[in-house]
Design a protein around this motif. Structure first.
Motif, PDB file in Angstrom:
ATOM      1  N   MET A   1      41.974   7.221 131.096  1.00 49.30           N
ATOM      2  CA  MET A   1      41.446   6.201 131.994  1.00 49.30           C
ATOM      3  C   MET A   1      40.178   6.754 132.645  1.00 49.30           C
ATOM      4  N   ALA A   2      39.159   5.968 132.693  1.00 52.44           N
ATOM      5  CA  ALA A   2      37.887   6.376 133.297  1.00 52.44           C
ATOM      6  C   ALA A   2      38.052   6.534 134.807  1.00 52.44           C
ATOM      7  N   LYS A   3      37.189   7.363 135.393  1.00 46.46           N
ATOM      8  CA  LYS A   3      37.265   7.603 136.835  1.00 46.46           C
ATOM      9  C   LYS A   3      37.150   6.309 137.624  1.00 46.46           C
ATOM     10  N   ASN A   4      36.259   5.424 137.207  1.00 43.69           N
ATOM     11  CA  ASN A   4      36.070   4.164 137.908  1.00 43.69           C
ATOM     12  C   ASN A   4      37.350   3.331 137.878  1.00 43.69           C
ATOM     13  N   ALA A   5      38.017   3.289 136.745  1.00 42.62           N
ATOM     14  CA  ALA A   5      39.263   2.532 136.623  1.00 42.62           C
ATOM     15  C   ALA A   5      40.362   3.161 137.478  1.00 42.62           C
ATOM     16  N   GLN A   6      40.393   4.490 137.527  1.00 41.29           N
ATOM     17  CA  GLN A   6      41.380   5.180 138.363  1.00 41.29           C
ATOM     18  C   GLN A   6      41.137   4.890 139.840  1.00 41.29           C
ATOM     19  N   ALA A   7      39.877   4.905 140.247  1.00 43.00           N
ATOM     20  CA  ALA A   7      39.541   4.621 141.640  1.00 43.00           C
ATOM     21  C   ALA A   7      39.909   3.186 141.997  1.00 43.00           C
ATOM     22  N   LYS A   8      39.641   2.271 141.093  1.00 43.49           N
ATOM     23  CA  LYS A   8      39.956   0.856 141.326  1.00 43.49           C
ATOM     24  C   LYS A   8      41.465   0.664 141.478  1.00 43.49           C
ATOM     25  N   GLU A   9      42.239   1.325 140.620  1.00 46.42           N
ATOM     26  CA  GLU A   9      43.698   1.223 140.677  1.00 46.42           C
ATOM     27  C   GLU A   9      44.228   1.834 141.976  1.00 46.42           C
ATOM     28  N   ALA A  10      43.681   2.973 142.389  1.00 47.17           N
ATOM     29  CA  ALA A  10      44.113   3.615 143.632  1.00 47.17           C
ATOM     30  C   ALA A  10      43.807   2.713 144.833  1.00 47.17           C
ATOM     31  N   LEU A  11      42.635   2.110 144.845  1.00 46.05           N
ATOM     32  CA  LEU A  11      42.267   1.212 145.937  1.00 46.05           C
ATOM     33  C   LEU A  11      43.179  -0.013 145.966  1.00 46.05           C
ATOM     34  N   ASN A  12      43.533  -0.517 144.802  1.00 43.23           N
ATOM     35  CA  ASN A  12      44.430  -1.669 144.732  1.00 43.23           C
ATOM     36  C   ASN A  12      45.820  -1.317 145.276  1.00 43.23           C
ATOM     37  N   ARG A  13      46.324  -0.120 144.922  1.00 42.79           N
ATOM     38  CA  ARG A  13      47.624   0.313 145.456  1.00 42.79           C
ATOM     39  C   ARG A  13      47.555   0.452 146.975  1.00 42.79           C
ATOM     40  N   PHE A  14      46.450   1.018 147.475  1.00 45.20           N
ATOM     41  CA  PHE A  14      46.253   1.193 148.901  1.00 45.20           C
ATOM     42  C   PHE A  14      46.243  -0.169 149.610  1.00 45.20           C
ATOM     43  N   LYS A  15      45.562  -1.134 149.015  1.00 42.98           N
ATOM     44  CA  LYS A  15      45.485  -2.483 149.587  1.00 42.98           C
ATOM     45  C   LYS A  15      46.868  -3.136 149.609  1.00 42.98           C
ATOM     46  N   MET A  16      47.624  -2.990 148.534  1.00 40.28           N
ATOM     47  CA  MET A  16      48.963  -3.581 148.465  1.00 40.28           C
ATOM     48  C   MET A  16      49.889  -2.945 149.505  1.00 40.28           C
ATOM     49  N   GLU A  17      49.767  -1.634 149.678  1.00 40.60           N
ATOM     50  CA  GLU A  17      50.567  -0.926 150.671  1.00 40.60           C
ATOM     51  C   GLU A  17      50.225  -1.413 152.083  1.00 40.60           C
ATOM     52  N   ALA A  18      48.948  -1.536 152.375  1.00 45.26           N
ATOM     53  CA  ALA A  18      48.517  -2.022 153.692  1.00 45.26           C
ATOM     54  C   ALA A  18      49.003  -3.446 153.924  1.00 45.26           C
ATOM     55  N   ALA A  19      48.919  -4.286 152.919  1.00 45.97           N
ATOM     56  CA  ALA A  19      49.383  -5.675 153.046  1.00 45.97           C
ATOM     57  C   ALA A  19      50.874  -5.714 153.346  1.00 45.97           C
ATOM     58  N   ASN A  20      51.628  -4.894 152.658  1.00 48.80           N
ATOM     59  CA  ASN A  20      53.068  -4.828 152.881  1.00 48.80           C
ATOM     60  C   ASN A  20      53.381  -4.399 154.314  1.00 48.80           C
ATOM     61  N   GLU A  21      52.615  -3.442 154.820  1.00 48.03           N
ATOM     62  CA  GLU A  21      52.845  -2.935 156.172  1.00 48.03           C
ATOM     63  C   GLU A  21      52.573  -3.977 157.249  1.00 48.03           C
ATOM     64  N   VAL A  22      51.659  -4.903 157.002  1.00 50.70           N
ATOM     65  CA  VAL A  22      51.369  -5.946 158.000  1.00 50.70           C
ATOM     66  C   VAL A  22      52.084  -7.259 157.678  1.00 50.70           C
TER      67      VAL A  22
END
Length: 59
Positions: A1-22
Motif C-alpha cells: 500500500m502506498a504511503k498516501n493510501a496508508q495515511a488516508k486509511e489512518a485518518l479515516n480510522r481516526f475520524k471514525m473513532e472520534a465520531a464514535n466518541e461523540v
C-alpha cells in the motif's frame, strides 16, 4: 500500500473513532446527510485528541 493510501486509511480510522466518541454514526463513504453540528463535533473531537497527543509527547 502506498504511503498516501496508508495515511488516508489512518485518518479515516481516526475520524471514525472520534465520531464514535461523540455519538455520531458515520457510514463508510458518503456522509453528506450529517448536520453541521454533528460534523463540527467530529472535527472538534479530532482536534482535541491531536492536542492531547501533542501535549503528552512533550512530557
Amino acid at each position: 500500500m502506498a504511503k498516501n493510501a496508508q495515511a488516508k486509511e489512518a485518518l479515516n480510522r481516526f475520524k471514525m473513532e472520534a465520531a464514535n466518541e461523540v455519538g455520531v454514526n458515520l457510514k463508510q463513504g458518503y456522509n453528506g446527510d450529517l448536520t453541521s453540528k454533528q460534523a463540527g463535533s467530529i472535527g472538534g473531537q479530532m482536534v482535541k485528541k491531536m492536542i492531547e497527543s501533542y501535549e503528552n509527547s512533550m512530557k
